[in-house]
Design a protein around this motif. Sequence first.
Motif, PDB file in Angstrom:
ATOM      1  N   THR A 143       4.154  -0.880 -11.245  1.00 32.82           N
ATOM      2  CA  THR A 143       4.134  -0.131 -12.578  1.00 32.82           C
ATOM      3  C   THR A 143       2.809   0.646 -12.868  1.00 32.82           C
ATOM      4  OG1 THR A 143       6.007  -1.704 -13.448  1.00 32.82           O
ATOM      5  CG2 THR A 143       5.076  -0.392 -14.861  1.00 32.82           C
ATOM      6  N   ARG A 144       2.992   1.779 -13.271  1.00 29.35           N
ATOM      7  CA  ARG A 144       1.736   2.734 -13.759  1.00 29.35           C
ATOM      8  C   ARG A 144       2.015   3.430 -14.900  1.00 29.35           C
ATOM      9  NH1 ARG A 144      -1.715   3.905  -9.687  1.00 29.35           N
ATOM     10  NH2 ARG A 144      -3.011   4.560 -11.570  1.00 29.35           N
ATOM     11  N   LEU A 145       0.966   3.482 -15.504  1.00 33.12           N
ATOM     12  CA  LEU A 145       0.807   4.456 -16.827  1.00 33.12           C
ATOM     13  C   LEU A 145      -0.196   5.371 -16.761  1.00 33.12           C
ATOM     14  CD1 LEU A 145       1.388   5.044 -19.761  1.00 33.12           C
ATOM     15  CD2 LEU A 145      -0.027   2.979 -20.345  1.00 33.12           C
ATOM     16  N   ASN A 204       0.675  -1.108   0.109  1.00 36.02           N
ATOM     17  CA  ASN A 204      -0.093  -0.066   0.023  1.00 36.02           C
ATOM     18  C   ASN A 204       0.919   1.170  -0.032  1.00 36.02           C
ATOM     19  OD1 ASN A 204      -2.237  -1.474   0.087  1.00 36.02           O
ATOM     20  ND2 ASN A 204      -2.481  -1.508   2.285  1.00 36.02           N
ATOM     21  N   SER A 205       2.107   1.274   0.912  1.00 37.45           N
ATOM     22  CA  SER A 205       2.798   2.491   0.805  1.00 37.45           C
ATOM     23  C   SER A 205       3.375   2.743  -0.718  1.00 37.45           C
ATOM     24  CB  SER A 205       3.918   2.134   1.873  1.00 37.45           C
ATOM     25  OG  SER A 205       4.762   3.245   1.842  1.00 37.45           O
ATOM     26  N   THR A 206       3.976   1.533  -1.060  1.00 41.20           N
ATOM     27  CA  THR A 206       4.454   1.706  -2.687  1.00 41.20           C
ATOM     28  C   THR A 206       3.680   2.166  -3.427  1.00 41.20           C
ATOM     29  OG1 THR A 206       6.214  -0.208  -1.882  1.00 41.20           O
ATOM     30  CG2 THR A 206       5.620   0.428  -4.314  1.00 41.20           C
ATOM     31  N   TYR A 207       2.125   1.698  -3.397  1.00 42.86           N
ATOM     32  CA  TYR A 207       1.274   2.386  -4.531  1.00 42.86           C
ATOM     33  C   TYR A 207       1.178   3.607  -4.321  1.00 42.86           C
ATOM     34  CZ  TYR A 207      -3.418   2.625  -6.597  1.00 42.86           C
ATOM     35  OH  TYR A 207      -4.527   3.029  -7.197  1.00 42.86           O
ATOM     36  N   GLU A 208       0.855   4.067  -3.003  1.00 39.73           N
ATOM     37  CA  GLU A 208       0.549   5.700  -2.359  1.00 39.73           C
ATOM     38  C   GLU A 208       1.637   6.432  -3.075  1.00 39.73           C
ATOM     39  OE1 GLU A 208      -0.007   5.551   1.651  1.00 39.73           O
ATOM     40  OE2 GLU A 208      -2.166   4.659   1.600  1.00 39.73           O
ATOM     41  N   ILE A 209       3.024   5.627  -2.881  1.00 43.08           N
ATOM     42  CA  ILE A 209       3.965   6.701  -3.451  1.00 43.08           C
ATOM     43  C   ILE A 209       4.054   7.021  -4.789  1.00 43.08           C
ATOM     44  CG2 ILE A 209       6.644   6.894  -3.547  1.00 43.08           C
ATOM     45  CD1 ILE A 209       6.809   5.390  -0.868  1.00 43.08           C
ATOM     46  N   ALA A 210       3.741   5.774  -5.622  1.00 40.46           N
ATOM     47  CA  ALA A 210       3.573   5.845  -6.905  1.00 40.46           C
ATOM     48  C   ALA A 210       2.530   6.860  -7.361  1.00 40.46           C
ATOM     49  CB  ALA A 210       3.244   4.446  -7.783  1.00 40.46           C
ATOM     50  N   ILE A 228       5.034   6.813 -17.874  1.00 37.07           N
ATOM     51  CA  ILE A 228       5.094   5.395 -17.317  1.00 37.07           C
ATOM     52  C   ILE A 228       6.077   5.581 -16.033  1.00 37.07           C
ATOM     53  CG2 ILE A 228       6.064   3.093 -17.645  1.00 37.07           C
ATOM     54  CD1 ILE A 228       5.546   3.418 -20.738  1.00 37.07           C
ATOM     55  N   PHE A 229       5.738   4.968 -14.935  1.00 40.00           N
ATOM     56  CA  PHE A 229       6.695   4.851 -13.793  1.00 40.00           C
ATOM     57  C   PHE A 229       6.386   3.667 -13.128  1.00 40.00           C
ATOM     58  CE2 PHE A 229       6.923   5.879  -9.018  1.00 40.00           C
ATOM     59  CZ  PHE A 229       8.126   6.596  -9.028  1.00 40.00           C
ATOM     60  N   SER A 230       7.711   3.351 -12.589  1.00 36.73           N
ATOM     61  CA  SER A 230       7.722   1.877 -12.107  1.00 36.73           C
ATOM     62  C   SER A 230       8.932   2.027 -10.869  1.00 36.73           C
ATOM     63  CB  SER A 230       8.528   1.068 -13.158  1.00 36.73           C
ATOM     64  OG  SER A 230       8.806  -0.286 -12.600  1.00 36.73           O
ATOM     65  N   ILE A 231       8.509   1.270  -9.849  1.00 38.24           N
ATOM     66  CA  ILE A 231       9.259   1.000  -8.526  1.00 38.24           C
ATOM     67  C   ILE A 231       9.808  -0.345  -8.567  1.00 38.24           C
ATOM     68  CG2 ILE A 231       9.231   1.070  -6.354  1.00 38.24           C
ATOM     69  CD1 ILE A 231       7.161   3.421  -6.258  1.00 38.24           C
ATOM     70  N   ASP A 232      11.121  -0.661  -8.295  1.00 39.52           N
ATOM     71  CA  ASP A 232      11.557  -2.047  -8.440  1.00 39.52           C
ATOM     72  C   ASP A 232      11.589  -2.450  -6.846  1.00 39.52           C
ATOM     73  OD1 ASP A 232      12.185  -2.015 -11.007  1.00 39.52           O
ATOM     74  OD2 ASP A 232      14.052  -1.316 -10.743  1.00 39.52           O
TER      75      ASP A 232
END
Length: 258
Positions: free
Chosen positions: A68-70, A6-12, A58-62
């Motif tokens: 990965t979001r578009l 959830n934290s990673t999703y919110e940051i993205a 396009i934004f991606s977090i490893d």
Amino acid sequence: MNQLSNSTYEIAQVCLLAGKIMLENGGETYRVEDTMTRVADAFGVRHAHSFVTPTGIIFSIDGPEQTTRLIRISERSTDLRKVTVVNAISRKISQGELSVTEAYRLLEEIDGANPGYPLWFKIAAAAVASACFLIMFGGAWGDFIPTFLCGGAGFSFLVYFHRWVPIKFFAEFLASLIIGSTAYLFLRTGFGHDLDNMIIGSVMPLVPGLLITNAVRDLMAGHFVSGVSKGAEAFLTAFAIGAGIAFVLSFYSGEGIG
């Protein structure tokens, strides 16, 4: 693990919204990518990647919970105030003054905010700028008022046509037709005297100056896809303006305008 996801999703979400606001309101491609990466880094995400074009992000977090979001960008305008505010929020995030939730709330407020100036003020500014460009290009003060009216009419019709015609270049072509026809009408009635300078001053608010600047800056920063596409868009805009004026001049050329 769900909390991390959830934290990673919110940051993205925060990074994408910041990039979207900047790109839609006149920000350069390299600046958008840099802001998104800095925001992610400030929230503790060290492996974030962004790829920005004029029509999408396009934004991606490893990591264990890779995200990965578009986002598709369909409308672009110029509101550098919003770009400045997003930059200010980015600096506050880097200094640790904002949480993810607070940053997203502020960005939503900016995204939903009305343009900084009302439409009537933009039309008046375009009219005044047109008349001032007339003087700057060596025109006579006697053509100040006609150019003021031509520039205001051209910009207002540009906004009107763009609301009804989704094709931006067609709206710009029609707006330049209005400018050329109005300037010729003033010339024929004796209200205006120098057709060339009246037209040149009136079309200046339609010229894609910011777009050309951003195209050059993106090319210099190595963003060739964005630089070339923005340059092509600027060329089509200039072509639409020139074609509209050329149509008016060729249509009335038999009547001895000059």
